[in-house]
Design an enzyme around this catalytic site. Structure first.
Site, short mmCIF file in Angstrom:
data_model
loop_
_atom_site.label_atom_id
_atom_site.label_comp_id
_atom_site.label_asym_id
_atom_site.label_seq_id
_atom_site.Cartn_x
_atom_site.Cartn_y
_atom_site.Cartn_z
N LYS A 56 0.79 -1.28 0.02
CA LYS A 56 0.02 -0.03 0.03
C LYS A 56 1.08 1.33 0.04
CE LYS A 56 -4.04 -2.20 2.34
NZ LYS A 56 -4.87 -2.03 3.61
N TYR A 96 -12.57 -2.91 -3.09
CA TYR A 96 -13.19 -2.55 -1.62
C TYR A 96 -14.85 -2.55 -1.61
CZ TYR A 96 -8.49 -2.15 0.22
OH TYR A 96 -7.05 -2.44 0.76
N ASN A 104 -1.74 0.15 7.01
CA ASN A 104 -1.34 -0.99 7.53
C ASN A 104 -0.58 -2.02 6.43
OD1 ASN A 104 -3.19 -1.92 5.87
ND2 ASN A 104 -4.52 -2.86 7.49
N HIS A 133 -2.07 -5.40 1.46
CA HIS A 133 -3.53 -6.04 1.30
C HIS A 133 -2.99 -7.36 1.02
CE1 HIS A 133 -7.24 -7.39 -0.16
NE2 HIS A 133 -6.57 -7.93 -1.15
N GLU A 155 -9.68 -11.83 -6.99
CA GLU A 155 -8.52 -10.92 -6.94
C GLU A 155 -7.52 -11.09 -7.82
OE1 GLU A 155 -9.72 -9.07 -2.31
OE2 GLU A 155 -7.64 -10.19 -2.79
P1 IDP Z 1 -8.03 -6.56 5.61
O1 IDP Z 1 -7.15 -5.44 5.07
O2 IDP Z 1 -7.23 -6.82 7.14
O3 IDP Z 1 -8.51 -7.67 5.03
P2 IDP Z 1 -10.46 -5.36 5.54
O4 IDP Z 1 -11.57 -5.54 6.50
O5 IDP Z 1 -10.93 -5.95 4.41
O6 IDP Z 1 -9.19 -5.57 6.38
O7 IDP Z 1 -10.43 -3.70 5.18
C1 IDP Z 1 -9.76 -3.25 4.22
C2 IDP Z 1 -8.72 -2.20 4.25
O8 IDP Z 1 -9.57 -1.11 4.92
C3 IDP Z 1 -8.02 -2.32 5.77
O9 IDP Z 1 -6.50 -2.96 5.42
C4 IDP Z 1 -7.65 -1.02 5.91
O10 IDP Z 1 -6.59 -0.31 5.27
C5 IDP Z 1 -8.85 -0.22 5.88
N1 IDP Z 1 -9.82 -0.28 7.12
C6 IDP Z 1 -10.42 -1.36 7.76
N2 IDP Z 1 -11.35 -1.08 8.62
C7 IDP Z 1 -10.82 0.36 8.72
C8 IDP Z 1 -11.51 1.39 9.96
O11 IDP Z 1 -12.04 1.02 10.82
N3 IDP Z 1 -10.97 2.58 9.61
C9 IDP Z 1 -10.00 2.78 8.59
N4 IDP Z 1 -9.57 2.01 7.57
C10 IDP Z 1 -10.14 0.71 7.72
MG MG Z 2 -9.67 -7.74 3.56
#
Ligand code: IDP
Ligand code: MG
Length: 153
Positions: free
Chosen positions: A9, A49, A112, A115, A126
Site C-alpha cells: 500500500k 473494496y 497497514n 493487502h 482478486e
Molecule cells: P484486511 O485488509 O485486514 O483484509 P478489511 O476489513 O478487508 O481488512 O479492510 C480493508 C482495508 O480497509 C484495511 O486493510 C484498512 O486499510 C482499511 N480499514 C479497515 N477498517 C478500517 C477502519 O475502521 N478505519 C479505517 N480504515 C479501515
Molecule cells: Mg480484506
C-alpha cells in the site's frame, strides 16, 4: 499450490519498504508469480473494496490507496492464502502480533502496509482483477526442492 494477491500500500511505498515487505514473503519461501507497480483507479478500487462501500471510511481508504502507485504481487505456495494472511497480521496494525508485517512496522488501521486476499475464493477473484494471464508466470525455482519436502508440493 495456491495463488494469492498482495498489494503493497501507499504508506509502505512512501516509507521505502517495498523491498522489505517483498523480502518477507520471499524469505518465507513463497514464489513470486507476478509483480508490478500500478496507479489504482476509482473503478478498480470500487470493485476491490466493494465489500466496504457502506463503511464511513470507504472514501478515505479509496483516496489513501491512490496517494502513490501500489505494488501488486501474486504469490504462490502451498496454502499460500492463509500463509500470506498470517505473515501480514490482523487489520489493526497496533494489535497485530510482533513478527508479522503489520505488527512489526505499523501503527494504524488504515495505513497497514499490505493487502492480502482473505480466502481462496477471494484470491481467485482478486488475482485476475489485477493480473492478466500474460503477467503471471509459472517456473521452477532453484530452491523449490528445499523449501518443501517432495510429498508436500
Ligand atoms: P484486511 O485488509 O485486514 O483484509 P478489511 O476489513 O478487508 O481488512 O479492510 C480493508 C482495508 O480497509 C484495511 O486493510 C484498512 O486499510 C482499511 N480499514 C479497515 N477498517 C478500517 C477502519 O475502521 N478505519 C479505517 N480504515 C479501515
Ligand atoms: Mg480484506
Amino acid at each position: 499450490m495456491e495463488r494469492t494477491l498482495v498489494l503493497i500500500k501507499p504508506d509502505a511505498v512512501q516509507r521505502g519498504m517495498i523491498g522489505l515487505v517483498t523480502g518477507r514473503f520471499e524469505s518465507k519461501g513463497l514464489k513470486v508469480a507476478g509483480l508490478k507497480m500500478m496507479q489504482l483507479t476509482d473503478g478498480l478500487l470500487n470493485e476491490h473494496y466493494g465489500h466496504l462501500s457502506d463503511k464511513p471510511f470507504f472514501p478515505r481508504i479509496k483516496s489513501f490507496m491512490q496517494e502513490t502507485p501500489v505494488v501488486a504481487m501474486c504469490l504462490e505456495g502451498v496454502d499460500a492464502v492463509d500463509v500470506v494472511r498470517g505473515l501480514c497480521g490482523v487489520t489493526n496494525a497496533r494489535q497485530a502480533s510482533p513478527g508479522t508485517i503489520r505488527g512489526d512496522f505499523g501503527m494504524s488501521v488504515q495505513c497497514n502496509l499490505v493487502h492480502a486476499s482473505d480466502s481462496l475464493e477471494t484470491a481467485r477473484a482478486e488475482v485476475p482483477r489485477f493480473f492478466s494471464d500474460a503477467e503471471l508466470f509459472t517456473y521452477a525455482k532453484a530452491d523449490d526442492p528445499v523449501v518443501y519436502a517432495d510429498d508436500e508440493r
